[in-house]
Motif scaffolding. Structure first.
Motif, short mmCIF file in Angstrom:
data_model
loop_
_atom_site.label_atom_id
_atom_site.label_comp_id
_atom_site.label_asym_id
_atom_site.label_seq_id
_atom_site.Cartn_x
_atom_site.Cartn_y
_atom_site.Cartn_z
N ALA A 139 30.88 -25.54 8.27
CA ALA A 139 30.19 -26.63 8.97
C ALA A 139 30.31 -26.50 10.48
N LEU A 140 31.41 -25.94 10.96
CA LEU A 140 31.62 -25.80 12.40
C LEU A 140 30.87 -24.61 12.99
N LEU A 141 30.91 -23.47 12.30
CA LEU A 141 30.45 -22.22 12.89
C LEU A 141 29.01 -21.86 12.55
N LEU A 142 28.54 -22.23 11.37
CA LEU A 142 27.20 -21.82 10.96
C LEU A 142 26.12 -22.29 11.94
N PRO A 143 26.18 -23.54 12.47
CA PRO A 143 25.13 -23.96 13.42
C PRO A 143 25.09 -23.14 14.71
N HIS A 144 26.17 -22.38 14.99
CA HIS A 144 26.17 -21.51 16.17
C HIS A 144 25.67 -20.11 15.87
N ARG A 145 25.44 -19.83 14.58
CA ARG A 145 25.00 -18.48 14.20
C ARG A 145 23.54 -18.44 13.76
N VAL A 146 23.02 -19.57 13.32
CA VAL A 146 21.63 -19.65 12.87
C VAL A 146 21.04 -20.94 13.43
N PRO A 147 19.70 -21.10 13.41
CA PRO A 147 19.11 -22.36 13.89
C PRO A 147 19.75 -23.57 13.20
N ALA A 148 19.94 -24.63 13.97
CA ALA A 148 20.67 -25.80 13.47
C ALA A 148 20.05 -26.39 12.22
N ASN A 149 18.71 -26.41 12.16
CA ASN A 149 18.08 -27.01 10.98
C ASN A 149 18.28 -26.14 9.74
N VAL A 150 18.34 -24.82 9.93
CA VAL A 150 18.60 -23.92 8.81
C VAL A 150 20.04 -24.08 8.33
#
Length: 253
Positions: A139-150
């Motif tokens: 939950a913390l890192l994924l929004p920094h690696r891919v578009p936030a909506n994805v």
């Protein structure tokens, strides 16, 4: 430890989670062995890059639920799941993904800096399907690696994506045929390892840290990290090697 194999390929350290009978699920012992391996990676001047993979055609299915039910945690205090999700190594780490990278296994991928995946690999954070939260970095890192909506879709549905989709959204750097992820990761790691070790570590520190820095603070923090690199023997060696049209010889100082 038999369930975590560590080997050297020139300047590249290869860490293999070797529990194929359990889809390379993570136990406390595996986490401790992984933490020891990345400590060795950071401490050894002859090692420049790490590669993390899983044996038997699976990257990792995440936390070993049988061990969890026994009260065992595969997270190390202050270091996170597998000993790396909260405090990854200072040196670059490449994930070589075959098969499933699921739940905590996917969070191990997010702890890596680069990702090479077989075309048949699949990635997912299904925690919400069990009324859990991807709290080991998903939950913390994924929004920094891919578009936030994805990232939000993956986290809220719990549905997996395939390797081609992961490459399309920028999560995967390189795709290989099935069975070729480790070789692809080793080739990428060798390219990285040929570069100046001080510059690699400082660059990773800037990229990783910048997400938490404000615009003004970022310039100051970057200056602190890169100043020793520009003043190093390796920086002079890099310039001299370029001028003399020869490969550089790095000394890490």
């Amino acid at each position: 430890m038999d369930e975590v194999r560590v080997e050297r390929r020139d300047a590249v350290q290869v860490i293999t989670i070797d529990r194929p009978q359990a889809r390379n699920a993570l136990t406390r012992a595996v986490a401790e062995a992984m933490a020891a391996a990345v400590d060795e990676l950071d401490a050894d001047d002859d090692l420049a890059v790490g590669v993390l993979t899983g044996a038997g055609g699976t990257f990792s299915a995440g936390m070993d639920l049988k061990a969890f039910l026994r009260g065992e945690s595969p997270a190390i205090e202050g270091r996170g799941l597998g000993g790396i999700t909260r405090t990854p190594p200072r040196k670059p780490l490449v994930a070589a993904v075959e098969g499933w990278a699921l739940a905590g296994g996917f969070e191990l991928v997010l702890a890596c800096d680069l990702v090479v995946a077989a075309e048949t690999a699949r990635f997912g954070v299904p925690e919400v399907k069990r009324s859990l939260v991807a709290a080991a970095g998903g939950a913390l890192l994924l929004p920094h690696r891919v578009p936030a909506n994805v990232a939000m879709e993956m986290l809220l549905t719990g549905d997996p994506i395939d390797a081609r989709r992961a490459a399309e959204i920028g999560l995967v750097n390189r795709l290989t045929p099935e069975g070729g992820a480790l070789d692809g990761a080793l080739a990428l790691a060798a390219t990285v390892a040929a570069n100046g070790p001080l510059a690699l570590a400082a660059t990773k520190a800037v990229v990783r840290g910048s997400a938490d820095w404000g615009p003004t603070e970022g310039w100051d923090r970057q200056a602190q990290l890169v100043a020793p690199v520009f003043a190093s023997e390796d920086a002079r060696e890099g310039a001299a090697a370029f001028a003399e049209k020869r490969p550089p010889v790095w000394r890490g100082r």
